[in-house]
Design an enzyme around this catalytic site. Structure first.
Site, short mmCIF file in Angstrom:
data_model
loop_
_atom_site.label_atom_id
_atom_site.label_comp_id
_atom_site.label_asym_id
_atom_site.label_seq_id
_atom_site.Cartn_x
_atom_site.Cartn_y
_atom_site.Cartn_z
CB THR A 194 -0.96 -0.05 1.22
OG1 THR A 194 -1.94 0.97 1.09
CG2 THR A 194 -0.23 0.05 2.53
CG LEU B 278 -5.69 8.90 6.00
CD1 LEU B 278 -6.54 10.01 5.41
CD2 LEU B 278 -6.56 7.93 6.78
CG HIS B 279 -3.33 2.41 3.74
ND1 HIS B 279 -3.69 1.29 3.04
CD2 HIS B 279 -3.95 2.31 4.94
CE1 HIS B 279 -4.48 0.54 3.80
NE2 HIS B 279 -4.66 1.14 4.96
NE ARG B 280 -3.98 5.83 -4.32
CZ ARG B 280 -2.69 5.70 -4.67
NH1 ARG B 280 -2.23 4.56 -5.09
NH2 ARG B 280 -1.87 6.73 -4.60
#
Length: 126
Positions: free
Chosen positions: A7, A42-44
């Protein structure tokens, strides 16, 4: 060993550095409520999360920082899979104190803080 999760950091909450200095990192997928985003990285997700949880001894990396998983709480990986959330405690413990926690190799707080940059990859497993 395969990659269980890869991620990328998209944002770092204003209270993250204080927690990270104590070795605690809270991950939340993009779109977390504002009150949670304040204390979270926060992550994707790019790869995974895998169905099976990584085993103790699996690699964990944040940018250039590398370590290993030393303990896995009973519900930690389910939370990663379901909502992209987990608490990673870089304390080297061989047993997780909370069910939603992953423990990893102990690191200096300032080293952890320095590794947290927007765009940096977080990888579990290799």
């Amino acid at each position: 060993m395969s990659v269980h999760l890869k991620t990328h950091i998209t944002a770092i909450g204003p209270e993250v550095a204080e927690l990270a200095e104590g070795g605690v990192l809270i991950l939340f997928a993009d779109g977390a409520p504002p009150e949670l985003a304040e204390v979270s990285v926060l992550h994707r997700t790019e790869v995974g999360p895998s169905d099976a949880a990584p085993a103790v001894g699996a690699a964990i990396a944040i940018g250039e920082l590398e370590g290993i998983i030393t303990a896995m709480g009973d519900s930690a990986w389910n939370k990663v899979r379901e909502i992209g959330h987990v608490v990673i405690n870089f304390n080297g413990a061989n047993a997780a104190e909370r069910p939603g926690e992953i423990c990893a190799s102990a690191v200096e707080g300032e080293v952890l803080v320095a590794a947290l940059k927007a765009g940096a990859a977080i990888t579990i497993g290799r």
